[in-house]
Design a protein around this motif. Structure first.
Motif, PDB file in Angstrom:
ATOM      1  N   LEU A   1      51.434  15.493  27.757  1.00 36.19           N
ATOM      2  CA  LEU A   1      51.734  15.670  26.337  1.00 36.19           C
ATOM      3  C   LEU A   1      50.482  16.021  25.549  1.00 36.19           C
ATOM      4  O   LEU A   1      50.509  16.836  24.641  1.00 36.19           O
ATOM      5  CB  LEU A   1      52.321  14.375  25.764  1.00 36.19           C
ATOM      6  N   THR A   2      49.363  15.381  25.913  1.00 34.57           N
ATOM      7  CA  THR A   2      48.167  15.532  25.088  1.00 34.57           C
ATOM      8  C   THR A   2      47.466  16.862  25.308  1.00 34.57           C
ATOM      9  O   THR A   2      46.977  17.459  24.359  1.00 34.57           O
ATOM     10  CB  THR A   2      47.181  14.387  25.372  1.00 34.57           C
ATOM     11  N   SER A   3      47.426  17.339  26.561  1.00 37.93           N
ATOM     12  CA  SER A   3      46.667  18.564  26.795  1.00 37.93           C
ATOM     13  C   SER A   3      47.572  19.748  27.096  1.00 37.93           C
ATOM     14  O   SER A   3      47.119  20.888  27.090  1.00 37.93           O
ATOM     15  CB  SER A   3      45.705  18.350  27.964  1.00 37.93           C
ATOM     16  N   GLY A   4      48.852  19.486  27.393  1.00 41.49           N
ATOM     17  CA  GLY A   4      49.766  20.566  27.717  1.00 41.49           C
ATOM     18  C   GLY A   4      49.535  21.156  29.092  1.00 41.49           C
ATOM     19  O   GLY A   4      50.109  22.171  29.456  1.00 41.49           O
ATOM     20  N   GLN A   5      48.651  20.513  29.890  1.00 42.73           N
ATOM     21  CA  GLN A   5      48.375  21.045  31.229  1.00 42.73           C
ATOM     22  C   GLN A   5      49.413  20.549  32.232  1.00 42.73           C
ATOM     23  O   GLN A   5      50.035  19.516  32.023  1.00 42.73           O
ATOM     24  CB  GLN A   5      46.989  20.614  31.688  1.00 42.73           C
ATOM     25  N   ASP A   6      49.523  21.298  33.332  1.00 41.62           N
ATOM     26  CA  ASP A   6      50.427  20.892  34.387  1.00 41.62           C
ATOM     27  C   ASP A   6      49.849  19.676  35.112  1.00 41.62           C
ATOM     28  O   ASP A   6      48.698  19.697  35.549  1.00 41.62           O
ATOM     29  CB  ASP A   6      50.602  22.060  35.370  1.00 41.62           C
ATOM     30  N   ILE A   7      50.648  18.599  35.213  1.00 42.17           N
ATOM     31  CA  ILE A   7      50.110  17.353  35.764  1.00 42.17           C
ATOM     32  C   ILE A   7      49.776  17.490  37.238  1.00 42.17           C
ATOM     33  O   ILE A   7      48.714  17.066  37.690  1.00 42.17           O
ATOM     34  CB  ILE A   7      51.100  16.185  35.550  1.00 42.17           C
ATOM     35  N   ALA A   8      50.684  18.132  37.994  1.00 37.52           N
ATOM     36  CA  ALA A   8      50.468  18.244  39.442  1.00 37.52           C
ATOM     37  C   ALA A   8      49.143  18.936  39.714  1.00 37.52           C
ATOM     38  O   ALA A   8      48.385  18.554  40.606  1.00 37.52           O
ATOM     39  CB  ALA A   8      51.625  19.016  40.076  1.00 37.52           C
ATOM     40  N   GLU A   9      48.839  19.970  38.891  1.00 37.43           N
ATOM     41  CA  GLU A   9      47.609  20.731  39.082  1.00 37.43           C
ATOM     42  C   GLU A   9      46.377  19.862  38.826  1.00 37.43           C
ATOM     43  O   GLU A   9      45.454  19.806  39.636  1.00 37.43           O
ATOM     44  CB  GLU A   9      47.626  21.908  38.115  1.00 37.43           C
ATOM     45  N   SER A  10      46.385  19.119  37.691  1.00 42.00           N
ATOM     46  CA  SER A  10      45.208  18.296  37.380  1.00 42.00           C
ATOM     47  C   SER A  10      45.085  17.133  38.356  1.00 42.00           C
ATOM     48  O   SER A  10      43.986  16.659  38.613  1.00 42.00           O
ATOM     49  CB  SER A  10      45.264  17.741  35.955  1.00 42.00           C
ATOM     50  N   LEU A  11      46.224  16.689  38.891  1.00 42.60           N
ATOM     51  CA  LEU A  11      46.171  15.540  39.798  1.00 42.60           C
ATOM     52  C   LEU A  11      45.625  15.894  41.170  1.00 42.60           C
ATOM     53  O   LEU A  11      44.950  15.089  41.795  1.00 42.60           O
ATOM     54  CB  LEU A  11      47.562  14.935  39.972  1.00 42.60           C
ATOM     55  N   GLY A  12      45.924  17.127  41.620  1.00 46.57           N
ATOM     56  CA  GLY A  12      45.591  17.515  42.989  1.00 46.57           C
ATOM     57  C   GLY A  12      44.181  17.158  43.407  1.00 46.57           C
ATOM     58  O   GLY A  12      43.963  16.388  44.341  1.00 46.57           O
ATOM     59  N   SER A  13      43.178  17.695  42.660  1.00 49.65           N
ATOM     60  CA  SER A  13      41.794  17.487  43.083  1.00 49.65           C
ATOM     61  C   SER A  13      41.395  16.029  42.877  1.00 49.65           C
ATOM     62  O   SER A  13      40.642  15.464  43.665  1.00 49.65           O
ATOM     63  CB  SER A  13      40.871  18.393  42.276  1.00 49.65           C
ATOM     64  N   ARG A  14      41.919  15.405  41.809  1.00 47.94           N
ATOM     65  CA  ARG A  14      41.576  14.008  41.552  1.00 47.94           C
ATOM     66  C   ARG A  14      42.114  13.107  42.659  1.00 47.94           C
ATOM     67  O   ARG A  14      41.473  12.151  43.055  1.00 47.94           O
ATOM     68  CB  ARG A  14      42.162  13.565  40.218  1.00 47.94           C
ATOM     69  N   PHE A  15      43.297  13.420  43.137  1.00 44.41           N
ATOM     70  CA  PHE A  15      43.888  12.620  44.203  1.00 44.41           C
ATOM     71  C   PHE A  15      43.016  12.706  45.454  1.00 44.41           C
ATOM     72  O   PHE A  15      42.743  11.699  46.102  1.00 44.41           O
ATOM     73  CB  PHE A  15      45.315  13.121  44.489  1.00 44.41           C
ATOM     74  N   ARG A  16      42.531  13.931  45.748  1.00 45.24           N
ATOM     75  CA  ARG A  16      41.650  14.086  46.909  1.00 45.24           C
ATOM     76  C   ARG A  16      40.364  13.288  46.719  1.00 45.24           C
ATOM     77  O   ARG A  16      39.892  12.635  47.651  1.00 45.24           O
ATOM     78  CB  ARG A  16      41.334  15.574  47.135  1.00 45.24           C
ATOM     79  N   ASN A  17      39.801  13.324  45.514  1.00 46.38           N
ATOM     80  CA  ASN A  17      38.584  12.553  45.255  1.00 46.38           C
ATOM     81  C   ASN A  17      38.806  11.069  45.478  1.00 46.38           C
ATOM     82  O   ASN A  17      37.985  10.382  46.075  1.00 46.38           O
ATOM     83  CB  ASN A  17      38.111  12.769  43.811  1.00 46.38           C
ATOM     84  N   THR A  18      39.946  10.583  44.967  1.00 50.65           N
ATOM     85  CA  THR A  18      40.251   9.159  45.121  1.00 50.65           C
ATOM     86  C   THR A  18      40.396   8.801  46.595  1.00 50.65           C
ATOM     87  O   THR A  18      39.874   7.780  47.049  1.00 50.65           O
ATOM     88  CB  THR A  18      41.538   8.821  44.356  1.00 50.65           C
ATOM     89  N   LEU A  19      41.093   9.677  47.349  1.00 47.58           N
ATOM     90  CA  LEU A  19      41.264   9.413  48.773  1.00 47.58           C
ATOM     91  C   LEU A  19      39.922   9.372  49.480  1.00 47.58           C
ATOM     92  O   LEU A  19      39.678   8.521  50.336  1.00 47.58           O
ATOM     93  CB  LEU A  19      42.144  10.492  49.413  1.00 47.58           C
ATOM     94  N   PHE A  20      39.024  10.288  49.107  1.00 46.06           N
ATOM     95  CA  PHE A  20      37.694  10.347  49.704  1.00 46.06           C
ATOM     96  C   PHE A  20      36.981   9.004  49.515  1.00 46.06           C
ATOM     97  O   PHE A  20      36.440   8.424  50.452  1.00 46.06           O
ATOM     98  CB  PHE A  20      36.910  11.482  49.031  1.00 46.06           C
ATOM     99  N   LEU A  21      37.039   8.499  48.281  1.00 45.49           N
ATOM    100  CA  LEU A  21      36.396   7.220  47.961  1.00 45.49           C
ATOM    101  C   LEU A  21      37.027   6.069  48.747  1.00 45.49           C
ATOM    102  O   LEU A  21      36.331   5.286  49.404  1.00 45.49           O
ATOM    103  CB  LEU A  21      36.534   6.977  46.450  1.00 45.49           C
TER     104      LEU A  21
END
Lengths: 270, 319
Positions: free
Chosen positions: B84-104
């Motif tokens: 809602l706040t940025s109008g960006q696609d959630i799946a897209e913004s989540l993809g790389s972050r999810f990988r980062n979290t998994l790495f950690l």
């Protein structure tokens, strides 16, 4: 009754914390939100722990913060215990489908990590102190429910409970007069652990900016406010660590003592 | 059909059912509660017309069931909606972050699991002597502090005072080489390790001690095996199932610890994304992140059950 030295230390420290929490306004040298000095002044005679990120006295913030944190944790623990114990005992005594329904629903709630569920709920709710107590207390009552139900199931098959049922006592009598007194000691020990968990939980929420709102002081919030100082080597954000750790260890020591005296039942963390 | 297959099938379908119910719970939790999303986004000063428009755009006027079905089919197709706040696609913004979290989380697990099992064995070997007591004391200390404070303590002493590691992970880049990335996450990994280590160690110790009371252990001891051999050859194989359970439970706990640790070290992962959007009251993002975290949590618990079914000798050789 002899109290072991570790439990005695725990008891004394815990009492100290509660006394400080209750009499905070009398003990704190300055007001909670009063700006009295420069930014991050080192500790001095005037400010025993120094000042915080906007020049408030840290000792006063810590004392008032302890009051908020301990109050919220206590209230949430009481709520969690009343709800969890009443539901757990009822499930054990009633048995059958009410028990199944409640237990499966609790399983469902517990399959979501507590913090994540709290964040989901707080994203739509106003973040106020009563709301925090409600969310924390209800989410945590799932664990109390499990323990209370397990204990009560054991007690429910005792002869004296059978006798009470045969004399025709109602559920209320059986729960409050037969089961509650006998289930009290494992529950009291668990209460200590739940209280610590609540302290950690409310501190974490405040640290994430979703708990107690400024200018109200609380231990998690103090860390958040002063965290920027860490990279400059200013340790103001670390005082709550000492406070939380000593409180948690003291309560743990007391709870361990109660637990060892009574039973081997113990609930989990997290 | 062999009993193992039946049990596994039961367990997996139960996990899927649980996930379905959790998705309902998360959805209901964010819509039925009295908070008003539109009001939260626009603030108290919004005009009634603006509120009505926003409610219509967000589909808030549809009946809850329709909205749930829309949302759930979207999720199943990999469409998590737009923020809602940025109008960006959630799946897209989540993809790389999810990988980062998994790495950690992956590195924390790699370090914590063997260490915890080893220390647990050590505590059993030297039961009630100083290594055991030391381990218990460290456990007590580390469960008495919230994750974020352990994080700041390490950051202050190891990162800032001793300058051993970078004190934040703010410079983390997913495309940098592995060593640079590992250096950036050294402290977050240390915190996560400490957080789960204590609990895992204590539960491993309890699981092995439990097995140690069996009759065959006494036999092994009586025939003169060394304590370590008794533990390694007889106690350990039989405590695999409980230990796997402990490990999985703690990995699930890691998923939650990650949220806080990411905020402490400014690490670009999913946890920070979630917390940011909770304070912005961006409900679709919160729903998506909550669902993913819950799915990982349920998945790990299910995996624990599956492994303990497979590791149970009594089920492997049905009579």
């Amino acid at each position: 009754m002899r109290i072991p030295i570790a439990a005695l230390i725990g008891l004394i420290l815990t009492t100290c914390y509660f006394v400080v929490a209750i009499f905070a306004p009398l003990l704190a040298p300055y007001g909670m939100a009063e700006v009295v000095g420069g930014v991050w002044e080192p500790s001095s005679e005037q400010f025993l722990l120094g000042t915080d990120n906007i020049g408030r006295d840290l000792l006063s913030r810590m004392i008032y913060g302890g009051r908020t944190t301990i109050f919220i944790a206590t209230a949430a623990t009481i709520l969690s215990f009343t709800t969890g114990a009443v539901l757990g005992f009822s499930a054990a005594v009633l048995g059958g489908w009410p028990d199944q329904l409640l237990s499966r629903f609790i399983d469902l709630l517990m399959s979501i990590p507590t913090l994540i569920f709290a964040l989901v709920v707080l994203s739509v709710m106003p973040v106020t102190v009563p709301m925090l107590i409600l969310v924390m207390g209800l989410l945590d009552s799932t664990r109390v429910f499990r323990l209370a139900r397990a204990v009560a199931v054991d007690i429910n098959v005792m002869d004296y409970v059978e006798a009470a049922k045969l004399r025709g006592e109602g559920y209320r009598w059986i729960i409050f007069r037969e089961i509650l007194p006998n289930a009290l000691s494992p529950l009291v020990a668990e209460m200590g652990l739940r209280f610590i968990f609540m302290v950690l939980f409310v501190s974490t929420l405040s640290f994430l900016g979703l708990g107690v709102q400024p200018p109200q002081a609380d231990w998690g919030g103090i860390v958040k406010e002063n965290a920027d100082g860490i990279v400059y080597g200013i340790g103001a954000a670390l005082y709550p660590a000492v406070a939380i750790a000593t409180l948690a260890i003291s309560v743990n020591l007391v709870a361990d003592w109660i637990l060892n005296r009574t039973t081997s039942l113990k609930g989990g963390r997290g | 059909m062999s009993p193992i297959v039946t049990l596994l099938a039961q367990r997996i379908s139960l996990g899927l059912l649980l996930l379905f119910l959790v998705s309902i719970l998360i959805f209901v939790g964010t819509i039925i509660l009295p908070g008003d999303v539109a009001q939260s986004i626009l603030g108290q000063s919004a005009t009634p017309e603006a509120l009505a428009n926003l409610r219509r755009d967000l589909g808030l006027n549809d009946p809850p069931l329709t909205r749930y079905i829309d949302w759930a089919t979207g999720v199943l197709h990999g469409d998590l909606g737009t923020a809602l706040t940025s109008g960006q696609d959630i799946a897209e913004s989540l993809g790389s972050r999810f990988r980062n979290t998994l790495f950690l989380a992956f590195w924390a697990a790699i370090i914590a699991v063997p260490l915890a099992v080893f220390l647990g064995l050590l505590a059993v070997r030297y039961r009630d002597r100083w290594p055991d007591k030391l381990i218990s004391a460290v456990t007590l200390a580390s469960i008495s502090l919230p994750e974020f404070l352990i994080g700041y303590l390490l950051m202050f002493f190891l990162g800032v005072k001793l300058r051993l590691f970078p004190s934040t992970a703010i410079g983390y880049r997913a495309d940098a080489d592995v060593f640079t990335r590992l250096e950036a996450i050294a402290l977050p990994v240390a915190v996560l390790t400490l957080v789960v280590l204590a609990h895992m160690m204590r539960m491993t110790r309890a699981a092995i001690l439990n097995v140690m009371q069996s009759a065959y252990i006494e036999t092994a001891e009586l025939k003169g095996l060394t304590t370590f051999r008794v533990i390694w050859k007889h106690a350990f194989p039989n405590s695999i199932a409980p230990i796997v359970n402990v490990v999985m439970l703690n990995l699930a706990y890691l998923v939650v610890g990650v949220v806080v640790v990411e905020v402490v070290f400014v690490y670009p992962g999913m946890g920070q994304y979630l917390v940011d959007h909770v304070s912005k009251r961006d409900v679709p993002v919160v729903q998506a992140c909550g669902l993913i975290f819950a799915a990982v949590y349920i998945g790990l618990n299910m995996l624990a059950d599956v492994i303990s079914i497979l590791a149970n000798p009594r089920l492997r050789h049905p009579k």
